[in-house]
Design an enzyme around this catalytic site. Structure first.
Site, PDB file in Angstrom:
ATOM      1  N   ASP A 251      24.366  42.549  51.645  1.00 40.82           N
ATOM      2  CA  ASP A 251      24.619  41.153  52.039  1.00 40.82           C
ATOM      3  C   ASP A 251      24.542  40.155  50.893  1.00 40.82           C
ATOM      4  OD1 ASP A 251      21.858  41.854  52.026  1.00 40.82           O
ATOM      5  OD2 ASP A 251      21.365  40.038  53.157  1.00 40.82           O
TER       6      ASP A 251
ATOM      7  N   GLU B 154      19.591  42.327  54.027  1.00 43.78           N
ATOM      8  CA  GLU B 154      18.274  42.370  53.379  1.00 43.78           C
ATOM      9  C   GLU B 154      17.681  40.976  53.261  1.00 43.78           C
ATOM     10  OE1 GLU B 154      15.229  41.761  50.823  1.00 43.78           O
ATOM     11  OE2 GLU B 154      17.184  41.202  50.065  1.00 43.78           O
TER      12      GLU B 154
HETATM   13 NI    NI Z   1      18.103  41.070  46.480  1.00 44.70          NI
END
Ligand code: NI
Length: 402
Positions: free
Chosen positions: A89, A147
């Site tokens: 991401d 994340e």
């Molecule tokens: Ni990172």
């Protein structure tokens, strides 16, 4: 800290094979960089990964924890199961780099290097799929969404990525601009901190700024709380442990001659030692409660853990360290003082199975590639991409018999 670039100390077939991949790695990384997507919305990213895995005849599953992908690569030999985790991401940041591969998605940017992580994971997938006779066992490559938050690791684990076949250990890396290219940050035990958050509302009693005796001043109560919270790290936590309690916001009041009814405070807590898990939150509540009580105020408190600390397993850390020592020129290129109070949801994997998360130095000050992560001018030295693949390839090669 060592600034020298990498030179191999051990000849291996792996390095030349992976060196051939460098142009492709850069191409994939730049493609991903141009189309950044936020957590759980990595649709184009997932399509790009799936297309490559298809081309290379790799078995995979899509749409795990929304946009995650898991590729399974079986070698021609019996052995253990190693997982390699990469996050996919991007961040809500407007890119300020003027490069040919600049983000084409307005307001979004791969400003943490996850485009590089995905490219490295594709690189190791390609390498292993084309060298199934050169390693033992099975490698699962986990392309994890989100994340940066709310966190894709937990849902993808709950979706069963560590089962069928059961994963024995996991490794993962973060490109790291706090370390120069040519260094690898790896350490046993805590690498990154636990992340906990709090939001508190102090409920006082507002009134006229000239008649404080008829009020309960939420700003005064809040100020005492902010000061007293500083004693948690300085007076409650062992000086041998590291921890942070940061108050990030304090909002209150509407006019200079009005005593504020309420005040809102929020902050973040960081620590390495897992035994502190409940402790700091309890101390925060005790302080807020005690100060509010002594002033006649009430409070509402929300406290939650985002990620536990990233704790590396001794044996798997030893594996990564042994590989790192083969790759960097001198032991000084392997940096154990690489802890950070930043957090990472890789921690959830490490709570389930033994593993090691490490930092791959990616800064190159001479080329201006040393902006910090999450900066609108963040970029890294792409030489690190093939190094990342090489580290993973060597770990895979050694894992079954390590
Ligand atoms: Ni990172």
């Amino acid at each position: 800290m060592n600034n020298t670039l990498l030179t191999p100390i051990k000849s291996s077939e792996i390095r030349p094979a992976i060196a051939k991949l460098q142009t492709q790695l850069v191409h994939w990384r730049r493609k991903l960089h141009q189309y950044p997507e936020l957590g759980f919305k990595e649709v184009l990213t997932a399509d790009f990964i799936a297309e490559k895995l298809n081309d290379w005849g790799i078995e995979y599953q899509t749409s795990i924890a929304k946009t995650g992908i898991v590729a399974t690569i079986k070698s021609h030999h019996q052995g253990k199961v190693l997982a390699i985790r990469a996050d996919m991401d991007a961040l809500p940041i407007q890119e300020e780099n003027e490069v040919s591969y600049c983000s084409k998605h307005d307001g979004l940017m791969h400003a943490c290097g996850h485009d590089g992580h995905t490219a490295i994971a594709l690189g190791i997938a390609y390498y292993l799929a084309h060298n199934r006779d050169k390693f033992q066992g099975i490698v699962k490559i986990i392309f994890q969404p989100a994340e940066e938050g709310p966190g894709g690791a937990k849902p993808i684990i709950e979706a069963g990525v560590l089962q069928n076949p059961e994963v024995d250990a996991i490794i993962g890396l973060h490109l790291w601009n706090n370390l120069p290219l040519g260094t690898i940050g790896v350490r046993e035990g805590a690498l990154m901190a636990a992340v906990e958050c709090f939001k508190c509302e102090i409920l006082g009693k507002g009134g006229h700024g000239a008649i404080p005796n008829q009020t309960i001043d939420s700003i005064v109560v809040g100020s005492h709380i902010v000061n007293a919270l500083q004693t948690i790290v300085s007076r409650n936590i062992s000086p041998i442990d590291s921890a942070v309690v940061t108050v990030g916001t304090f909002h209150s009041g509407t006019a200079l001659n009005v005593i504020a009814d309420t005040a809102k405070i929020s902050g973040t807590v960081r620590y390495f030692n897992p035994t502190l898990e409940k402790y700091i939150g309890e101390r925060i509540e005790a302080i807020i409660s005690g100060i509010c009580q002594s002033h006649g105020a009430k409070y509402k408190l929300d406290y939650w853990q985002l990620y536990p600390p990233v704790i590396n397993h001794p044996r798997i850390t030893q594996l990564v360290k042994s590989v790192a020592l083969e790759i960097v020129e001198t032991p000084l290129g392997v940096v154990p003082e690489c802890q950070t109070m930043g957090g990472e949801d890789m921690s959830f994997f490490l709570q389930e199975i033994p593993g090691c998360y490490f930092f791959l130095g990616s800064a190159n000050a001479q080329k201006g590639l040393d902006y910090p992560h999450h900066h609108p001018r963040f970029d890294f030295d792409e030489t690190a991409l093939s190094l990342g693949v090489e580290i993973f390839a060597r770990c895979v090669e050694k894992f079954t018999n390590f």
